[in-house]
Design an enzyme around this catalytic site. Sequence first.
Site, PDB file in Angstrom:
ATOM      1  N   LYS A  70       2.220  12.905  -6.423  1.00  0.00           N
ATOM      2  CA  LYS A  70       3.016  12.377  -5.317  1.00  0.00           C
ATOM      3  C   LYS A  70       2.489  11.000  -4.971  1.00  0.00           C
ATOM      4  CE  LYS A  70       3.239  11.842  -1.033  1.00  0.00           C
ATOM      5  NZ  LYS A  70       4.080  10.647  -0.878  1.00  0.00           N
ATOM      6  N   GLU A  80     -11.002  11.361  -1.376  1.00  0.00           N
ATOM      7  CA  GLU A  80     -11.577  10.006  -1.325  1.00  0.00           C
ATOM      8  C   GLU A  80     -10.951   9.334  -0.111  1.00  0.00           C
ATOM      9  OE1 GLU A  80     -12.282   6.737  -1.181  1.00  0.00           O
ATOM     10  OE2 GLU A  80     -11.181   6.176  -3.002  1.00  0.00           O
ATOM     11  N   CYS A  89     -10.624   0.990   0.004  1.00  0.00           N
ATOM     12  CA  CYS A  89     -11.503   2.004   0.589  1.00  0.00           C
ATOM     13  C   CYS A  89     -12.953   1.537   0.517  1.00  0.00           C
ATOM     14  CB  CYS A  89     -11.344   3.314  -0.160  1.00  0.00           C
ATOM     15  SG  CYS A  89     -11.445   3.115  -1.937  1.00  0.00           S
ATOM     16  N   GLU A 126     -12.475   2.030   9.934  1.00  0.00           N
ATOM     17  CA  GLU A 126     -11.974   1.336   8.742  1.00  0.00           C
ATOM     18  C   GLU A 126     -10.740   0.529   9.155  1.00  0.00           C
ATOM     19  OE1 GLU A 126     -10.123   3.763   5.597  1.00  0.00           O
ATOM     20  OE2 GLU A 126     -11.313   2.567   4.205  1.00  0.00           O
TER      21      GLU A 126
HETATM   22  P1  NDP Z   1      -2.179   8.364   4.355  1.00  0.00           P
HETATM   23  O1  NDP Z   1      -3.454   9.090   4.279  1.00  0.00           O
HETATM   24  O2  NDP Z   1      -1.182   8.756   5.384  1.00  0.00           O
HETATM   25  O3  NDP Z   1      -1.387   8.458   2.954  1.00  0.00           O
HETATM   26  C1  NDP Z   1      -1.981   8.655   1.692  1.00  0.00           C
HETATM   27  C2  NDP Z   1      -1.093   9.590   0.864  1.00  0.00           C
HETATM   28  O4  NDP Z   1      -0.993  10.870   1.499  1.00  0.00           O
HETATM   29  C3  NDP Z   1       0.352   9.120   0.717  1.00  0.00           C
HETATM   30  O5  NDP Z   1       0.862   9.505  -0.539  1.00  0.00           O
HETATM   31  C4  NDP Z   1       1.050   9.878   1.824  1.00  0.00           C
HETATM   32  O6  NDP Z   1       2.440  10.016   1.646  1.00  0.00           O
HETATM   33  C5  NDP Z   1       0.364  11.225   1.724  1.00  0.00           C
HETATM   34  N1  NDP Z   1       0.453  12.045   2.932  1.00  0.00           N
HETATM   35  C6  NDP Z   1       0.654  11.638   4.215  1.00  0.00           C
HETATM   36  N2  NDP Z   1       0.642  12.708   5.048  1.00  0.00           N
HETATM   37  C7  NDP Z   1       0.449  13.805   4.279  1.00  0.00           C
HETATM   38  C8  NDP Z   1       0.320  15.202   4.545  1.00  0.00           C
HETATM   39  N3  NDP Z   1       0.413  15.695   5.789  1.00  0.00           N
HETATM   40  N4  NDP Z   1       0.108  16.045   3.503  1.00  0.00           N
HETATM   41  C9  NDP Z   1       0.007  15.574   2.240  1.00  0.00           C
HETATM   42  N5  NDP Z   1       0.124  14.266   1.929  1.00  0.00           N
HETATM   43  C10 NDP Z   1       0.321  13.392   2.922  1.00  0.00           C
HETATM   44  O7  NDP Z   1      -2.502   6.834   4.477  1.00  0.00           O
HETATM   45  P2  NDP Z   1      -1.607   5.688   5.155  1.00  0.00           P
HETATM   46  O8  NDP Z   1      -0.725   5.180   4.106  1.00  0.00           O
HETATM   47  O9  NDP Z   1      -0.931   6.152   6.388  1.00  0.00           O
HETATM   48  O10 NDP Z   1      -2.720   4.640   5.569  1.00  0.00           O
HETATM   49  C11 NDP Z   1      -3.398   4.823   6.801  1.00  0.00           C
HETATM   50  C12 NDP Z   1      -4.860   4.466   6.693  1.00  0.00           C
HETATM   51  O11 NDP Z   1      -5.484   5.317   5.734  1.00  0.00           O
HETATM   52  C13 NDP Z   1      -5.146   3.062   6.171  1.00  0.00           C
HETATM   53  O12 NDP Z   1      -5.082   2.106   7.170  1.00  0.00           O
HETATM   54  C14 NDP Z   1      -6.539   3.247   5.621  1.00  0.00           C
HETATM   55  O13 NDP Z   1      -7.479   3.166   6.662  1.00  0.00           O
HETATM   56  C15 NDP Z   1      -6.526   4.642   5.067  1.00  0.00           C
HETATM   57  N6  NDP Z   1      -6.257   4.630   3.621  1.00  0.00           N
HETATM   58  C16 NDP Z   1      -7.311   4.787   2.794  1.00  0.00           C
HETATM   59  C17 NDP Z   1      -7.118   4.698   1.427  1.00  0.00           C
HETATM   60  C18 NDP Z   1      -8.252   4.847   0.493  1.00  0.00           C
HETATM   61  O14 NDP Z   1      -8.242   4.229  -0.564  1.00  0.00           O
HETATM   62  N7  NDP Z   1      -9.219   5.702   0.792  1.00  0.00           N
HETATM   63  C19 NDP Z   1      -5.816   4.412   0.839  1.00  0.00           C
HETATM   64  C20 NDP Z   1      -4.739   4.313   1.810  1.00  0.00           C
HETATM   65  C21 NDP Z   1      -4.999   4.416   3.151  1.00  0.00           C
HETATM   66  P3  NDP Z   1       3.428   8.956   2.383  1.00  0.00           P
HETATM   67  O15 NDP Z   1       3.156   7.664   1.745  1.00  0.00           O
HETATM   68  O16 NDP Z   1       4.756   9.517   2.070  1.00  0.00           O
HETATM   69  O17 NDP Z   1       3.088   8.997   3.845  1.00  0.00           O
END
Ligand code: NDP
Length: 492
Positions: free
Chosen positions: A179, A254, A288, A389
């Site tokens: 996904k 992660e 990250c 972060e």
């Molecule tokens: P999310 O954690 O919301 O999204 C990451 C992935 O999880 C996306 O594919 C998202 O889908 C999916 N997702 C969201 N909600 C659910 C759920 N309840 N169950 C299963 N999967 C889910 O990150 P955001 O995009 O909202 O970013 C927010 C913050 O997260 C950033 O500002 C950053 O701080 C952190 N982040 C960290 C990352 C890293 O590399 N560790 C990468 C991205 C974000 P969908 O896109 O459809 O919401």
Amino acid sequence: MSSPDSATYELLIGGREAPGTRGERQALTDPASGQEVARVAVGSADDARAALEAAEGAFRESNWASDDGARRVKALLKLAGLVEAQAESLAQLETRNMGKPLRESRGDIAYVVRTLEYVSGLADKVEGETIPVPGARFDYTLREPVGVTVHIAPWNYPLLLSVRSLAPALAAGNAVVLKPASLTPLSAVAFARLARDAGLPDGILNVVSGPGREVGEALVDDPRCASVTFTGSAEVGRRIAELAARRFVPATLELGGKGPVIVFPDADLDRVARGIGYGIFGNAGQMCWAASRLLVHESLRPALVDRVRAAAEALKLGPGWEDGVEMGPLVSADQARHVLEYVTDARDAGGQVVTGGERAHGPRFDAGHFVRPTVLADVPPTSRAVREEIFGPVLTVASFQDPEEAIRLANDTTYGLLAAVWTKDLGLAHATARRLEAGMVVVNEAPVSFPQTPFGGFKGSGLGYEQGARALEPYTRRKNVLLNLGTPKRKG
Ligand code: NDP
């Protein structure tokens, strides 16, 4: 041969591209210009379940898992070759969809190729062991694929972070469902088309984009999901871990970081300034492992802050697809707003904006989500900008007097992903690295990783490791087989 250029991207389930049960398509726009890039099918919980069913069927019925691994080696190497042949168009797609400079997208695609090559070499080495036991017995272990694995990817390195986990799962013989993030699903679909061309059996790699809360949860909360790998926010990571724990399904998480960069007094300031620039302004800080907290020895602080400010102000900001651009826009309007809230917060707490701290204005920038490279100083250590972060191009600066204080400040965070140390004294570097609470430490380097080195975090940065020679372990299970050989017959 498929081309990643088509403007409509569907779900890919059981080898077929289809719009999904909702029949809806969402327009995706270029974060630099606001122009439409492509339309993508919006999947549903029913589509998630269809993908799991297709994966389970392919796992059972194809010989992807059951042969000695030779087929997987060949298919993954072929896929690496196809990705390499399409590298430029995949990089262009990534940049249009996500915003990062082309140079970085090209690096991401090269990393994907190396990952596929590296794990292909592990696909025929999923080996067990023999164990000495008492009496006339023989004991051995088998390592088996777990079945159907689920991979939930973020938007900051869309294809790289998808492939980082699904490639070892495939190499181990599993069937996977990916996904991608709703903002950046395009390269995942393009990649899955190439996987089909590489000869992966239908259903072995499925892609379902769609809202995380619906599609992601349906994937994890289903008896067919045997393991989940997630990269993203701590909040969603916690939810996924809870869902997985209810069914005793392993989760690799992660979840981000707040990386310290310790600069000791003997460091080479020009190299440090370049490394710091990449560590926080690369990918517009949406990393990250961003090196987001500069901890500099007090004797160097004015000189280093000057150099970092000058480097930040010299960065060429613009649309990622333009030649020579060094920093692109943030991925979305929400992300830009979110990042600037931290600047406001830091200012309100008494911090000083050394440079940046605002949107970039002008005809080149107004339609996009551009935030200037930002350096904040004197921000109280308890403020949100220092503790949370930010996931944007924002560096905070603090100073220390001795190594003890540097290590204490570096470890004063709930995260523990990456830490950087700059010094010519390798004894000090080693002693410091041992005491840093981080899953990865780089010395005299900007954040860097390779498919062969483990990637994972301590504390709130997650659970488990990806990459490295053990990359297949989360996607295999160990079975112990004990044979009683009976009493040997005596001769004569
Ligand atoms: P999310 O954690 O919301 O999204 C990451 C992935 O999880 C996306 O594919 C998202 O889908 C999916 N997702 C969201 N909600 C659910 C759920 N309840 N169950 C299963 N999967 C889910 O990150 P955001 O995009 O909202 O970013 C927010 C913050 O997260 C950033 O500002 C950053 O701080 C952190 N982040 C960290 C990352 C890293 O590399 N560790 C990468 C991205 C974000 P969908 O896109 O459809 O919401």
